[in-house]
Design a protein around this motif. Structure first.
Motif, PDB file in Angstrom:
ATOM      1  N   ASP A 151       0.850  -1.184   0.000  1.00 40.25           N
ATOM      2  CA  ASP A 151       0.000   0.000   0.000  1.00 40.25           C
ATOM      3  C   ASP A 151       0.895   1.247   0.000  1.00 40.25           C
ATOM      4  O   ASP A 151       2.111   1.144   0.189  1.00 40.25           O
ATOM      5  CB  ASP A 151      -0.859  -0.059   1.283  1.00 40.25           C
ATOM      6  CG  ASP A 151      -1.955   0.986   1.310  1.00 40.25           C
ATOM      7  OD1 ASP A 151      -2.217   1.634   0.288  1.00 40.25           O
ATOM      8  OD2 ASP A 151      -2.556   1.162   2.394  1.00 40.25           O
TER       9      ASP A 151
ATOM     10  N   LYS B 269       0.455   4.618   2.036  1.00 40.24           N
ATOM     11  CA  LYS B 269      -0.432   5.348   2.960  1.00 40.24           C
ATOM     12  C   LYS B 269      -0.228   6.864   2.962  1.00 40.24           C
ATOM     13  O   LYS B 269      -1.206   7.605   3.000  1.00 40.24           O
ATOM     14  CB  LYS B 269      -0.291   4.792   4.372  1.00 40.24           C
ATOM     15  CG  LYS B 269      -0.958   3.438   4.524  1.00 40.24           C
ATOM     16  CD  LYS B 269      -1.349   3.159   5.970  1.00 40.24           C
ATOM     17  CE  LYS B 269      -2.139   1.880   6.076  1.00 40.24           C
ATOM     18  NZ  LYS B 269      -1.358   0.742   6.565  1.00 40.24           N
TER      19      LYS B 269
ATOM     20  N   GLY C 109      -6.105   6.745   3.812  1.00 36.70           N
ATOM     21  CA  GLY C 109      -6.572   5.353   3.811  1.00 36.70           C
ATOM     22  C   GLY C 109      -5.746   4.482   2.873  1.00 36.70           C
ATOM     23  O   GLY C 109      -5.825   3.261   2.924  1.00 36.70           O
TER      24      GLY C 109
ATOM     25  N   TYR D 137      -5.721  -9.644   7.819  1.00 37.29           N
ATOM     26  CA  TYR D 137      -4.771  -8.805   7.072  1.00 37.29           C
ATOM     27  C   TYR D 137      -3.662  -8.396   8.011  1.00 37.29           C
ATOM     28  O   TYR D 137      -3.913  -7.693   8.987  1.00 37.29           O
ATOM     29  CB  TYR D 137      -5.559  -7.625   6.537  1.00 37.29           C
ATOM     30  CG  TYR D 137      -4.849  -6.361   6.105  1.00 37.29           C
ATOM     31  CD1 TYR D 137      -3.731  -5.860   6.742  1.00 37.29           C
ATOM     32  CD2 TYR D 137      -5.359  -5.612   5.058  1.00 37.29           C
ATOM     33  CE1 TYR D 137      -3.130  -4.673   6.339  1.00 37.29           C
ATOM     34  CE2 TYR D 137      -4.774  -4.415   4.661  1.00 37.29           C
ATOM     35  CZ  TYR D 137      -3.659  -3.963   5.306  1.00 37.29           C
ATOM     36  OH  TYR D 137      -3.083  -2.792   4.921  1.00 37.29           O
TER      37      TYR D 137
ATOM     38  N   ASN E   7      -5.753  -6.166  10.499  1.00 34.06           N
ATOM     39  CA  ASN E   7      -7.092  -5.755  10.116  1.00 34.06           C
ATOM     40  C   ASN E   7      -7.900  -7.023   9.897  1.00 34.06           C
ATOM     41  O   ASN E   7      -7.329  -8.089   9.636  1.00 34.06           O
ATOM     42  CB  ASN E   7      -7.068  -4.910   8.842  1.00 34.06           C
ATOM     43  CG  ASN E   7      -6.365  -3.581   9.080  1.00 34.06           C
ATOM     44  OD1 ASN E   7      -6.565  -2.946  10.114  1.00 34.06           O
ATOM     45  ND2 ASN E   7      -5.532  -3.171   8.152  1.00 34.06           N
TER      46      ASN E   7
ATOM     47  N   ARG F  46     -10.417  -7.482   7.620  1.00 33.34           N
ATOM     48  CA  ARG F  46     -11.151  -7.394   6.334  1.00 33.34           C
ATOM     49  C   ARG F  46     -10.117  -7.109   5.250  1.00 33.34           C
ATOM     50  O   ARG F  46      -8.965  -6.825   5.548  1.00 33.34           O
ATOM     51  CB  ARG F  46     -12.217  -6.295   6.433  1.00 33.34           C
ATOM     52  CG  ARG F  46     -11.821  -5.077   7.279  1.00 33.34           C
ATOM     53  CD  ARG F  46     -10.922  -4.147   6.608  1.00 33.34           C
ATOM     54  NE  ARG F  46     -10.267  -3.169   7.442  1.00 33.34           N
ATOM     55  CZ  ARG F  46      -9.311  -2.386   6.990  1.00 33.34           C
ATOM     56  NH1 ARG F  46      -8.878  -2.510   5.758  1.00 33.34           N
ATOM     57  NH2 ARG F  46      -8.724  -1.508   7.762  1.00 33.34           N
TER      58      ARG F  46
ATOM     59  N   GLY G 130      -7.887  -5.224   2.615  1.00 35.00           N
ATOM     60  CA  GLY G 130      -7.354  -3.868   2.596  1.00 35.00           C
ATOM     61  C   GLY G 130      -7.953  -3.098   1.424  1.00 35.00           C
ATOM     62  O   GLY G 130      -8.287  -3.687   0.397  1.00 35.00           O
ATOM     63  N   ASP G 131      -8.086  -1.820   1.598  1.00 34.40           N
ATOM     64  CA  ASP G 131      -8.541  -0.946   0.524  1.00 34.40           C
ATOM     65  C   ASP G 131      -7.474   0.126   0.376  1.00 34.40           C
ATOM     66  O   ASP G 131      -7.293   0.919   1.301  1.00 34.40           O
ATOM     67  CB  ASP G 131      -9.894  -0.332   0.904  1.00 34.40           C
ATOM     68  CG  ASP G 131     -10.534   0.427  -0.242  1.00 34.40           C
ATOM     69  OD1 ASP G 131      -9.819   0.717  -1.224  1.00 34.40           O
ATOM     70  OD2 ASP G 131     -11.729   0.730  -0.154  1.00 34.40           O
ATOM     71  N   PRO G 132      -6.670   0.160  -0.671  1.00 34.03           N
ATOM     72  CA  PRO G 132      -6.885  -0.431  -2.005  1.00 34.03           C
ATOM     73  C   PRO G 132      -6.210  -1.769  -2.303  1.00 34.03           C
ATOM     74  O   PRO G 132      -6.267  -2.202  -3.463  1.00 34.03           O
ATOM     75  CB  PRO G 132      -6.278   0.643  -2.906  1.00 34.03           C
ATOM     76  CG  PRO G 132      -5.132   1.198  -2.116  1.00 34.03           C
ATOM     77  CD  PRO G 132      -5.556   1.133  -0.686  1.00 34.03           C
ATOM     78  N   GLU G 133      -5.615  -2.488  -1.358  1.00 28.86           N
ATOM     79  CA  GLU G 133      -4.920  -3.734  -1.731  1.00 28.86           C
ATOM     80  C   GLU G 133      -5.854  -4.734  -2.417  1.00 28.86           C
ATOM     81  O   GLU G 133      -5.439  -5.530  -3.269  1.00 28.86           O
ATOM     82  CB  GLU G 133      -4.308  -4.419  -0.503  1.00 28.86           C
ATOM     83  CG  GLU G 133      -3.158  -3.671   0.139  1.00 28.86           C
ATOM     84  CD  GLU G 133      -3.618  -2.797   1.292  1.00 28.86           C
ATOM     85  OE1 GLU G 133      -4.722  -2.218   1.193  1.00 28.86           O
ATOM     86  OE2 GLU G 133      -2.885  -2.673   2.278  1.00 28.86           O
TER      87      GLU G 133
HETATM   88  N1  GLY Z   1      -4.996  -0.008   2.923  1.00 23.31           N
HETATM   89  C1  GLY Z   1      -4.998  -0.014   4.327  1.00 23.31           C
HETATM   90  C2  GLY Z   1      -6.210  -0.551   4.933  1.00 23.31           C
HETATM   91  O1  GLY Z   1      -7.101  -1.026   4.280  1.00 23.31           O
HETATM   92  O2  GLY Z   1      -6.291  -0.513   6.163  1.00 23.31           O
END
Ligand code: GLY
Ligand code: AMP
Length: 432
Positions: free
Chosen positions: A218, A220, A232, A275, A291, A293, A295-298
């Protein structure tokens, strides 16, 4: 079958898009979704934490499986409520979701299981935390290698990486005295600052079997060269050479397996996506955070590369039969996602600006635009958030994927749009 995805970001668009490709799926709904999910599948106007209405919708419409995108409904116990109703849902229950919703819970588990992570101390008020910093660095006017963290969920903003004592004391004051993140700051962590490259290793588990996905990276910080405030995530790519095959095996053995195992021993079986946010330090990989769930944007470059049917994977996780699933098939080519953002993000920004150029990009091969903060109004796509789009491209090399992604980015416009220009450069210009 019918599947409901909960959430409204780029991650949820990618999940809905991938799920809709399954030959087993007739219809995909997203609650509440965005302009991209409205175009590709079907949106329903129910908020992600309105459990009562979501359950009513699922029952009325014969939805077979619900997939939860973001952490907020998970930590509010959506999985427990659905399971009580006998409904199939992908994600950890409220207790297991504490791995993300409480950094103290996560760190205590890591320490108990002897999983490598930064040293830390927990404080319950600003005075004792400040006292600790003042005492430990009494004569230190220079670099103070500390990270100050609010215990609870703070939309990725409750972490301050400090470089001197003033920054550390200020962060403690903001989190624990002024409570800028509310109750999330009722416990405060002071951690040793780690140095190295970051990597995201995501795994799907039913609490017994672990299926590790290729490592992603990512970006950040907001600006090029990792400068500016944390966001994010401004872009990601997958796979990343920051994690070698050997390191990946090590992470599975010394991080993922003991985490899932320790949770099981504690009576807290983890089902869903786990994650690990890692720092690749000189002493080896160390866990920065977990995490619960995608990742966003992974998620966007990861799912673009996944060739296997994601619905089989989701269902086996819920049913506890991941041990019977075929090995996952991946596109061997790398994929990259560039986030296009609103002017002002991660601070305040305008909404409702019309986006142009999407139709042209839709015709490009090996490019998919995942929507995040967008809204469909009278057939027009308008901005509706800070991170607006995730332009995702696949190529024969990371450089080729990057070139293709940025070629697409250049065709998309709205007033004030910006993005980082150096997504995946760490892979392209890697020191040998
Ligand atoms: N890309 C970091 C997150 O989803 O926490
Ligand atoms: P977290 O939400 O705990 O992952 O923290 C957000 C970001 O803060 C991470 O992605 C890192 O960039 C940074 N960070 C967190 N903990 C540390 C640490 N102990 N040392 C250095 N950077 C950190």
């Amino acid at each position: 079958m019918k599947i409901l995805v909960i959430g409204s970001g780029g991650r949820e668009h990618a999940l809905a898009w991938k799920i809709s490709q399954s030959p087993r799926v007739d219809q995909v709904f997203v609650a509440p979704g965005n302009a991209g999910t409205a175009r590709d599948v079907e949106n329903i106007a129910i908020a992600e934490t309105d459990f009562e209405q979501l359950i009513e919708f699922v029952k009325k419409n014969d939805v077979s499986i619900t997939v939860v995108g973001p952490e907020a409904p998970l930590s509010a116990g959506i999985v427990d409520v659905f399971e009580k109703e006998g409904l199939k849902i992908f994600g950890p229950n409220q207790e297991a979701a504490q791995m993300e919703s409480s950094k103290v819970y996560c760190k205590d588990l890591l320490r108990k299981a002897d999983i490598p992570t930064a040293d830390y101390q927990v404080f319950h008020d600003a005075e004792s935390a400040s006292h600790f910093v003042q005492n430990r660095y009494a004569d230190d006017a220079g670099d103070v290698p500390l990270v100050i963290k609010a215990d609870g969920l703070a939309a990725g903003k409750g972490v301050v990486v400090c470089h001197n004592k003033i920054e550390a004391i200020e962060a403690i004051d903001q989190i624990a005295r002024q409570k800028v993140f509310g109750e999330a700051g009722s416990q405060i962590l002071i951690e040793e600052r780690l140095d190295g490259e970051e990597a995201s290793v995501l795994a799907i588990t039913d609490g017994k079997t672990i299926v590790t996905l290729p490592a992603a990276q990512d970006h950040k910080p907001a600006f090029d060269g990792d400068k500016g405030p944390n966001t994010g995530g401004m872009g990601a790519y997958c796979p990343t050479p920051s994690v070698s095959d050997e390191q990946m095996n090590w992470i599975e053995e010394h991080v993922l397996v003991p985490t899932v195992h320790s949770m099981k021993i504690e009576g807290c079986r983890f089902k869903g996506l786990l994650y690990a946010g890692l720092m690749m330090t000189r002493q080896g990989p160390k866990v920065l955070e977990y995490n619960v769930r995608f990742g966003d944007p992974e998620c966007q470059p990861l799912l673009t590369r996944l060739k296997s049917d994601i619905v089989d994977l989701i269902e086996a996780t819920i049913d506890g039969t991941l041990d019977q699933i075929e090995p996952l098939q991946w596109d061997t080519r790398p994929s990259i996602c560039v986030v296009m953002a609103s002017e002002g993000y991660p601070g305040s920004y305008k909404k409702g600006l019309e986006i142009s150029g999407l139709d042209e990009v839709e015709k490009m091969e090996d490019v998919k635009v995942f929507h995040a903060g967008t809204k469909l109004v009278n057939g027009k796509v308008l901005t509706n958030g800070g991170r607006v789009l995730g332009v995702t491209a696949t190529g024969n090399s990371v450089s080729a994927a990057k070139l293709l992604a940025y070629t697409a980015v250049q065709k998309i416009r709205w007033p004030g749009v910006w993005c980082r220009k150096d997504i995946a450069d760490k892979a392209i210009y890697q020191k040998s």
